[in-house]
Design an enzyme around this catalytic site. Structure first.
Site, PDB file in Angstrom:
ATOM      1  CE  LYS A  55      30.884  37.552  37.184  1.00  0.00           C
ATOM      2  NZ  LYS A  55      30.209  38.827  36.983  1.00  0.00           N
TER       3      LYS A  55
ATOM      4  CE  LYS B  27      36.993  39.947  43.818  1.00  0.00           C
ATOM      5  NZ  LYS B  27      36.494  41.154  43.240  1.00  0.00           N
TER       6      LYS B  27
ATOM      7  CE  LYS C 295      27.824  40.387  43.926  1.00  0.00           C
ATOM      8  NZ  LYS C 295      28.847  41.353  43.489  1.00  0.00           N
TER       9      LYS C 295
HETATM   10  P1  ADP Z   1      32.242  41.014  44.296  1.00  0.00           P
HETATM   11  O1  ADP Z   1      33.652  40.748  43.858  1.00  0.00           O
HETATM   12  O2  ADP Z   1      32.016  40.786  45.739  1.00  0.00           O
HETATM   13  O3  ADP Z   1      31.250  40.318  43.398  1.00  0.00           O
HETATM   14  P2  ADP Z   1      31.748  43.377  42.759  1.00  0.00           P
HETATM   15  O4  ADP Z   1      32.309  42.651  41.594  1.00  0.00           O
HETATM   16  O5  ADP Z   1      30.320  43.781  42.718  1.00  0.00           O
HETATM   17  O6  ADP Z   1      32.023  42.572  44.099  1.00  0.00           O
HETATM   18  O7  ADP Z   1      32.673  44.641  43.015  1.00  0.00           O
HETATM   19  C1  ADP Z   1      32.256  45.972  43.006  1.00  0.00           C
HETATM   20  C2  ADP Z   1      33.488  46.831  43.163  1.00  0.00           C
HETATM   21  O8  ADP Z   1      34.191  46.516  44.351  1.00  0.00           O
HETATM   22  C3  ADP Z   1      34.485  46.661  42.021  1.00  0.00           C
HETATM   23  O9  ADP Z   1      35.035  47.927  41.697  1.00  0.00           O
HETATM   24  C4  ADP Z   1      35.554  45.772  42.601  1.00  0.00           C
HETATM   25  O10 ADP Z   1      36.822  45.972  42.010  1.00  0.00           O
HETATM   26  C5  ADP Z   1      35.543  46.170  44.066  1.00  0.00           C
HETATM   27  N1  ADP Z   1      35.926  45.033  44.916  1.00  0.00           N
HETATM   28  C6  ADP Z   1      35.210  43.896  45.063  1.00  0.00           C
HETATM   29  N2  ADP Z   1      35.814  43.065  45.913  1.00  0.00           N
HETATM   30  C7  ADP Z   1      36.958  43.681  46.317  1.00  0.00           C
HETATM   31  C8  ADP Z   1      38.026  43.325  47.202  1.00  0.00           C
HETATM   32  N3  ADP Z   1      38.022  42.170  47.855  1.00  0.00           N
HETATM   33  N4  ADP Z   1      39.034  44.197  47.399  1.00  0.00           N
HETATM   34  C9  ADP Z   1      39.025  45.383  46.754  1.00  0.00           C
HETATM   35  N5  ADP Z   1      38.062  45.777  45.902  1.00  0.00           N
HETATM   36  C10 ADP Z   1      37.036  44.948  45.672  1.00  0.00           C
HETATM   37 NA    NA Z   2      33.439  40.684  41.120  1.00  0.00          NA
END
Ligand code: ADP
Ligand code: NA
Length: 328
Positions: A114, A197, A200
Site C-alpha cells: 500500500k 480480484k 474498490k
Molecule cells: P477491497 O479489496 O475492495 O479494498 P476490502 O479490503 O475492504 O475490499 O474487503 C472487505 C472484505 O471483503 C474482506 O473480508 C475481503 O476479504 C473481502 N473481499 C474484498 N474483495 C473481494 C473479492 N474480490 N472476492 C472475495 N472477497 C473479497
Molecule cells: Na483489500
C-alpha cells in the site's frame, strides 16, 4: 453463551460494498450468526489511515451499517457496531503498539504494497500500525475465530503473536484467536481483468451493490470473456467466464455443472444477459432495505447504539483486566 465467538470488520471507505465484499465476506458473516456469537464492526478508525472527508466518512459508516442490516445481519443476534463508538479499540491499540517490534510491523507485506505507491511523507504512521489496531479489535472480544481471506493471514499471525506475548509477560489475559476458513467462500475477480480480484481500487470492473442495477447489468454484459464460445468453468483457459459462473452460482444457489448444462449450445451473451437479471433480482430488495434504514436515522442510531453497548460490555472488561495487569 457457549457458542464460539467470531469477530470481523469492514471498512466504510467506499460507501457501497462491491460484489466481492458480499460474496467473499458479508454472506459468510450472515451464515455465521446461526452458529456463533458474532461481533461485526464498521471499522472507521481504520478508514482514516488514508485521508477522509468528514461528512463522507460519517455517511459511509451509516451506509455500511445499513448494508450489513439489509444483507441479513440480525442485530438481535449479532453485535453490530461502529468501531469509533467503542473507545476501548483505540485504548488497547496503544497497548498493542507498545508490544510490537518496529521490525515486526515493518514485515507486514500489505503495508509494503500500500505504501509503495506513495512517498514516505504521504504515508501516515497509522497505515503502518493498522495491523496492530486490528489485533486490538480482535483481542478485545476474546475472539475465538476470525474469518480471514488470504490477504489477512499475516495480520492474524501478528495478532496471535501479540496475544501470546502479552499473556507470557503479564499472565493469561487474551484468548489466542484462530483463522476461520470459510467453506464455499467465493473469490470474485474484476470483470474487466479477471486476473485481478474485484476491488474498490479498480472501479471499472467492479459491481457495486448500491449503484443502479441497470449500470451493473451493463457492466456484466461488457465483462471481458474469453476465446471460444462454450460456457465452461475453467479458471485457466476461461477465467472471465468462470468468474461469471461463480457469481451466478453464488447468487442463485445453483451448482456450476448445472449452469454449464443449462448454457450448453448457448453463448456467452446469454449467460451475461441472464446474470444481469439475476443480480438485479438479488439487489433490488437489498437496495430498498438500505433506503429504508437510511430514511429512518433514529432507528439506525438506535441499532448502532445498542450494538456499541453490547460490544463495550465485553471490551471494557478485557481492557480493564489488561490495564490492571500492565500496572495502570
Ligand atoms: P477491497 O479489496 O475492495 O479494498 P476490502 O479490503 O475492504 O475490499 O474487503 C472487505 C472484505 O471483503 C474482506 O473480508 C475481503 O476479504 C473481502 N473481499 C474484498 N474483495 C473481494 C473479492 N474480490 N472476492 C472475495 N472477497 C473479497
Ligand atoms: Na483489500
Amino acid at each position: 453463551t457457549s457458542r464460539p465467538r467470531v469477530l470481523s470488520g469492514i471498512q466504510p471507505t467506499a460507501g457501497s460494498f462491491h460484489l466481492g465484499n458480499y460474496l467473499g465476506a458479508v454472506r459468510q458473516w450472515v451464515a455465521l450468526q446461526e452458529s456463533h456469537d458474532a461481533f461485526y464492526c464498521v471499522v472507521d478508525l481504520h478508514a482514516i489511515t488514508v485521508e477522509q472527508d468528514p461528512k463522507t466518512l460519517r455517511q459511509n459508516s451509516r451506509v455500511s451499517a445499513a448494508q450489513l442490516l439489509a444483507l441479513g445481519i440480525d442485530p438481535e443476534r449479532s453485535a453490530l457496531f461502529v468501531q469509533s463508538h467503542v473507545p476501548e479499540h483505540a485504548q488497547l491499540g496503544w497497548v498493542m503498539q507498545c508490544l510490537t517490534g518496529f521490525g515486526e510491523a515493518g514485515r507486514m507485506t500489505q503495508f509494503k504494497d500500500k505504501s509503495a505507491r506513495q512517498t514516505a511523507d504521504h504515508v501516515g504512521v497509522g497505515l503502518f500500525t493498522y495491523p496492530i489496531l486490528q489485533a486490538a479489535d480482535i483481542l478485545l472480544y476474546q475472539t475465538q475465530f476470525v474469518p480471514v481471506g488470504e490477504d489477512q493471514r499475516q495480520h492474524l499471525e501478528l495478532t496471535r503473536d501479540l496475544a501470546q506475548r502479552f499473556n507470557k509477560r503479564y499472565g493469561k489475559t487474551f484468548r489466542v484467536p484462530e483463522a476461520y476458513i470459510v467453506k464455499d467462500t467465493a473469490k470474485i475477480y474484476d470483470l474487466q481483468d479477471p486476473a485481478a480480484k474485484m476491488s474498490k481500487s479498480v472501479p471499472a470492473g467492479m459491481v457495486e451493490l448500491l449503484e443502479d442495477p441497470k449500470r451493473s447489468a451493463k457492466k456484466i454484459r461488457s465483462a471481458v470473456t474469453d476465446a471460444g464460445r462454450e460456457v465452461v468453468f475453467d479458471v485457466v483457459e476461461k477465467p472471465g467466464v468462470s468468474n461469471l459462473l461463480t457469481i451466478y452460482s453464488a447468487l442463485t444457489g445453483r451448482a456450476v455443472p448445472e449452469l454449464e448444462a443449462d448454457y450448453a449450445g448457448r453463448g456467452y451473451g446469454d449467460l451475461k444477459k441472464d446474470l444481469g437479471e439475476v443480480f438485479t433480482e438479488f439487489v433490488t430488495p437489498v437496495q430498498a432495505r438500505v433506503a429504508a434504514y437510511l430514511d429512518d436515522p433514529a432507528e439506525l442510531d438506535k441499532v448502532l447504539a445498542r450494538g456499541a453497548e453490547r460490544a463495550r460490555e465485553v471490551a471494557s472488561v478485557t481492557l480493564a483486566r489488561a490495564y490492571e495487569r500492565i500496572g495502570f
